[in-house]
Design a protein around this motif. Sequence first.
Motif, PDB file in Angstrom:
ATOM      1  N   ILE A  50     -19.757 -11.952  -2.910  1.00 22.87           N
ATOM      2  CA  ILE A  50     -20.841 -11.393  -2.111  1.00 22.87           C
ATOM      3  C   ILE A  50     -20.227 -10.410  -1.122  1.00 22.87           C
ATOM      4  O   ILE A  50     -19.377 -10.772  -0.321  1.00 22.87           O
ATOM      5  CB  ILE A  50     -21.622 -12.490  -1.362  1.00 22.87           C
ATOM      6  N   VAL A  51     -20.639  -9.183  -1.233  1.00 23.90           N
ATOM      7  CA  VAL A  51     -20.149  -8.149  -0.340  1.00 23.90           C
ATOM      8  C   VAL A  51     -21.226  -7.880   0.691  1.00 23.90           C
ATOM      9  O   VAL A  51     -22.350  -7.522   0.353  1.00 23.90           O
ATOM     10  CB  VAL A  51     -19.817  -6.850  -1.115  1.00 23.90           C
ATOM     11  N   GLU A  52     -20.864  -8.094   1.942  1.00 23.18           N
ATOM     12  CA  GLU A  52     -21.819  -7.867   3.025  1.00 23.18           C
ATOM     13  C   GLU A  52     -21.907  -6.370   3.302  1.00 23.18           C
ATOM     14  O   GLU A  52     -20.897  -5.709   3.519  1.00 23.18           O
ATOM     15  CB  GLU A  52     -21.372  -8.591   4.281  1.00 23.18           C
ATOM     16  N   GLN A  53     -23.099  -5.850   3.252  1.00 19.38           N
ATOM     17  CA  GLN A  53     -23.306  -4.445   3.573  1.00 19.38           C
ATOM     18  C   GLN A  53     -24.064  -4.358   4.878  1.00 19.38           C
ATOM     19  O   GLN A  53     -25.121  -4.958   5.024  1.00 19.38           O
ATOM     20  CB  GLN A  53     -24.069  -3.744   2.459  1.00 19.38           C
ATOM     21  N   LYS A  54     -23.489  -3.613   5.797  1.00 21.43           N
ATOM     22  CA  LYS A  54     -24.131  -3.451   7.092  1.00 21.43           C
ATOM     23  C   LYS A  54     -25.175  -2.351   7.025  1.00 21.43           C
ATOM     24  O   LYS A  54     -25.029  -1.374   6.308  1.00 21.43           O
ATOM     25  CB  LYS A  54     -23.106  -3.096   8.159  1.00 21.43           C
ATOM     26  N   ASP A  55     -26.183  -2.541   7.813  1.00 24.37           N
ATOM     27  CA  ASP A  55     -27.220  -1.541   7.979  1.00 24.37           C
ATOM     28  C   ASP A  55     -26.607  -0.296   8.629  1.00 24.37           C
ATOM     29  O   ASP A  55     -25.795  -0.427   9.560  1.00 24.37           O
ATOM     30  CB  ASP A  55     -28.309  -2.144   8.870  1.00 24.37           C
ATOM     31  N   PRO A  56     -26.947   0.911   8.179  1.00 23.01           N
ATOM     32  CA  PRO A  56     -26.380   2.131   8.770  1.00 23.01           C
ATOM     33  C   PRO A  56     -26.574   2.227  10.279  1.00 23.01           C
ATOM     34  O   PRO A  56     -25.692   2.701  10.995  1.00 23.01           O
ATOM     35  CB  PRO A  56     -27.113   3.260   8.048  1.00 23.01           C
ATOM     36  N   ALA A  57     -27.698   1.757  10.784  1.00 23.41           N
ATOM     37  CA  ALA A  57     -27.937   1.793  12.231  1.00 23.41           C
ATOM     38  C   ALA A  57     -26.968   0.877  12.964  1.00 23.41           C
ATOM     39  O   ALA A  57     -26.486   1.211  14.052  1.00 23.41           O
ATOM     40  CB  ALA A  57     -29.383   1.408  12.546  1.00 23.41           C
ATOM     41  N   THR A  58     -26.651  -0.249  12.374  1.00 24.43           N
ATOM     42  CA  THR A  58     -25.688  -1.180  12.960  1.00 24.43           C
ATOM     43  C   THR A  58     -24.287  -0.569  12.961  1.00 24.43           C
ATOM     44  O   THR A  58     -23.535  -0.704  13.930  1.00 24.43           O
ATOM     45  CB  THR A  58     -25.695  -2.510  12.184  1.00 24.43           C
ATOM     46  N   ILE A  59     -23.946   0.107  11.885  1.00 27.74           N
ATOM     47  CA  ILE A  59     -22.659   0.795  11.789  1.00 27.74           C
ATOM     48  C   ILE A  59     -22.560   1.848  12.894  1.00 27.74           C
ATOM     49  O   ILE A  59     -21.538   1.955  13.574  1.00 27.74           O
ATOM     50  CB  ILE A  59     -22.479   1.435  10.405  1.00 27.74           C
ATOM     51  N   TYR A  60     -23.632   2.611  13.081  1.00 26.67           N
ATOM     52  CA  TYR A  60     -23.645   3.630  14.129  1.00 26.67           C
ATOM     53  C   TYR A  60     -23.479   3.004  15.513  1.00 26.67           C
ATOM     54  O   TYR A  60     -22.713   3.505  16.336  1.00 26.67           O
ATOM     55  CB  TYR A  60     -24.924   4.466  14.086  1.00 26.67           C
ATOM     56  N   GLU A  61     -24.188   1.917  15.767  1.00 27.27           N
ATOM     57  CA  GLU A  61     -24.094   1.259  17.077  1.00 27.27           C
ATOM     58  C   GLU A  61     -22.665   0.813  17.367  1.00 27.27           C
ATOM     59  O   GLU A  61     -22.172   0.964  18.487  1.00 27.27           O
ATOM     60  CB  GLU A  61     -25.050   0.067  17.138  1.00 27.27           C
ATOM     61  N   GLU A  62     -21.992   0.293  16.357  1.00 25.46           N
ATOM     62  CA  GLU A  62     -20.593  -0.122  16.511  1.00 25.46           C
ATOM     63  C   GLU A  62     -19.713   1.107  16.778  1.00 25.46           C
ATOM     64  O   GLU A  62     -18.857   1.092  17.663  1.00 25.46           O
ATOM     65  CB  GLU A  62     -20.125  -0.859  15.263  1.00 25.46           C
ATOM     66  N   ALA A  63     -19.939   2.164  16.029  1.00 23.19           N
ATOM     67  CA  ALA A  63     -19.175   3.400  16.211  1.00 23.19           C
ATOM     68  C   ALA A  63     -19.361   3.964  17.609  1.00 23.19           C
ATOM     69  O   ALA A  63     -18.402   4.411  18.251  1.00 23.19           O
ATOM     70  CB  ALA A  63     -19.602   4.435  15.171  1.00 23.19           C
ATOM     71  N   LYS A  64     -20.589   3.942  18.093  1.00 24.27           N
ATOM     72  CA  LYS A  64     -20.893   4.500  19.415  1.00 24.27           C
ATOM     73  C   LYS A  64     -20.185   3.723  20.518  1.00 24.27           C
ATOM     74  O   LYS A  64     -19.725   4.314  21.500  1.00 24.27           O
ATOM     75  CB  LYS A  64     -22.407   4.499  19.636  1.00 24.27           C
ATOM     76  N   GLN A 122     -18.490   8.425  10.249  1.00 27.70           N
ATOM     77  CA  GLN A 122     -18.537   9.068   8.926  1.00 27.70           C
ATOM     78  C   GLN A 122     -19.455   8.290   7.987  1.00 27.70           C
ATOM     79  O   GLN A 122     -20.311   8.865   7.319  1.00 27.70           O
ATOM     80  CB  GLN A 122     -17.122   9.133   8.340  1.00 27.70           C
ATOM     81  N   GLU A 123     -19.278   6.974   7.968  1.00 34.23           N
ATOM     82  CA  GLU A 123     -20.093   6.135   7.095  1.00 34.23           C
ATOM     83  C   GLU A 123     -21.573   6.217   7.459  1.00 34.23           C
ATOM     84  O   GLU A 123     -22.436   6.393   6.593  1.00 34.23           O
ATOM     85  CB  GLU A 123     -19.605   4.687   7.165  1.00 34.23           C
ATOM     86  N   ALA A 124     -21.866   6.100   8.743  1.00 36.50           N
ATOM     87  CA  ALA A 124     -23.265   6.158   9.181  1.00 36.50           C
ATOM     88  C   ALA A 124     -23.853   7.550   8.949  1.00 36.50           C
ATOM     89  O   ALA A 124     -25.013   7.674   8.544  1.00 36.50           O
ATOM     90  CB  ALA A 124     -23.367   5.767  10.652  1.00 36.50           C
ATOM     91  N   ALA A 125     -23.063   8.584   9.199  1.00 36.41           N
ATOM     92  CA  ALA A 125     -23.538   9.961   8.999  1.00 36.41           C
ATOM     93  C   ALA A 125     -23.876  10.216   7.535  1.00 36.41           C
ATOM     94  O   ALA A 125     -24.895  10.831   7.225  1.00 36.41           O
ATOM     95  CB  ALA A 125     -22.478  10.951   9.479  1.00 36.41           C
ATOM     96  N   GLU A 126     -23.023   9.729   6.645  1.00 35.39           N
ATOM     97  CA  GLU A 126     -23.271   9.918   5.217  1.00 35.39           C
ATOM     98  C   GLU A 126     -24.496   9.153   4.740  1.00 35.39           C
ATOM     99  O   GLU A 126     -25.081   9.493   3.719  1.00 35.39           O
ATOM    100  CB  GLU A 126     -22.046   9.495   4.412  1.00 35.39           C
ATOM    101  N   LYS A 127     -24.897   8.145   5.496  1.00 39.54           N
ATOM    102  CA  LYS A 127     -26.087   7.367   5.156  1.00 39.54           C
ATOM    103  C   LYS A 127     -27.324   7.882   5.892  1.00 39.54           C
ATOM    104  O   LYS A 127     -28.356   7.239   5.886  1.00 39.54           O
ATOM    105  CB  LYS A 127     -25.852   5.890   5.448  1.00 39.54           C
ATOM    106  N   GLY A 128     -27.186   9.051   6.556  1.00 44.84           N
ATOM    107  CA  GLY A 128     -28.347   9.720   7.123  1.00 44.84           C
ATOM    108  C   GLY A 128     -28.658   9.448   8.578  1.00 44.84           C
ATOM    109  O   GLY A 128     -29.735   9.836   9.049  1.00 44.84           O
ATOM    110  N   ILE A 129     -27.776   8.803   9.308  1.00 43.67           N
ATOM    111  CA  ILE A 129     -28.033   8.540  10.724  1.00 43.67           C
ATOM    112  C   ILE A 129     -27.716   9.812  11.513  1.00 43.67           C
ATOM    113  O   ILE A 129     -26.559  10.212  11.649  1.00 43.67           O
ATOM    114  CB  ILE A 129     -27.198   7.350  11.241  1.00 43.67           C
ATOM    115  N   ALA A 130     -28.752  10.450  12.027  1.00 44.73           N
ATOM    116  CA  ALA A 130     -28.612  11.760  12.676  1.00 44.73           C
ATOM    117  C   ALA A 130     -27.695  11.727  13.891  1.00 44.73           C
ATOM    118  O   ALA A 130     -26.896  12.646  14.096  1.00 44.73           O
ATOM    119  CB  ALA A 130     -29.985  12.311  13.047  1.00 44.73           C
TER     120      ALA A 130
END
Length: 93
Positions: free
Chosen positions: A6-20, A36-44
Amino acid sequence: VSSDLIVEQKDPATIYEEAKKYYDIAYYNDAIPLLQEAAEKGIASAQAYLGICYHFGYGNLAGKDTDHSIAFKWFSMVSLIGLFSKKYFLSAI
């Protein structure tokens, strides 16, 4: 019987929040891959911050030539959706 990985995939918004969080304390080497990951998934917002990192050469981009063509790409994507003023970002390049 096969075991499923089972590979846990984080929500792009959660990834962005961590990055920020990393970006805000200037831990750019930790922030950039997540942006980079969040941007590629469309998080402006991630696209905007990633453009800033490329423009100024933050983190592991430091010491290398800043890549204004990549910064331009991310700034353009953000400005298309109206998140930030295109004039603001593109005039900085």
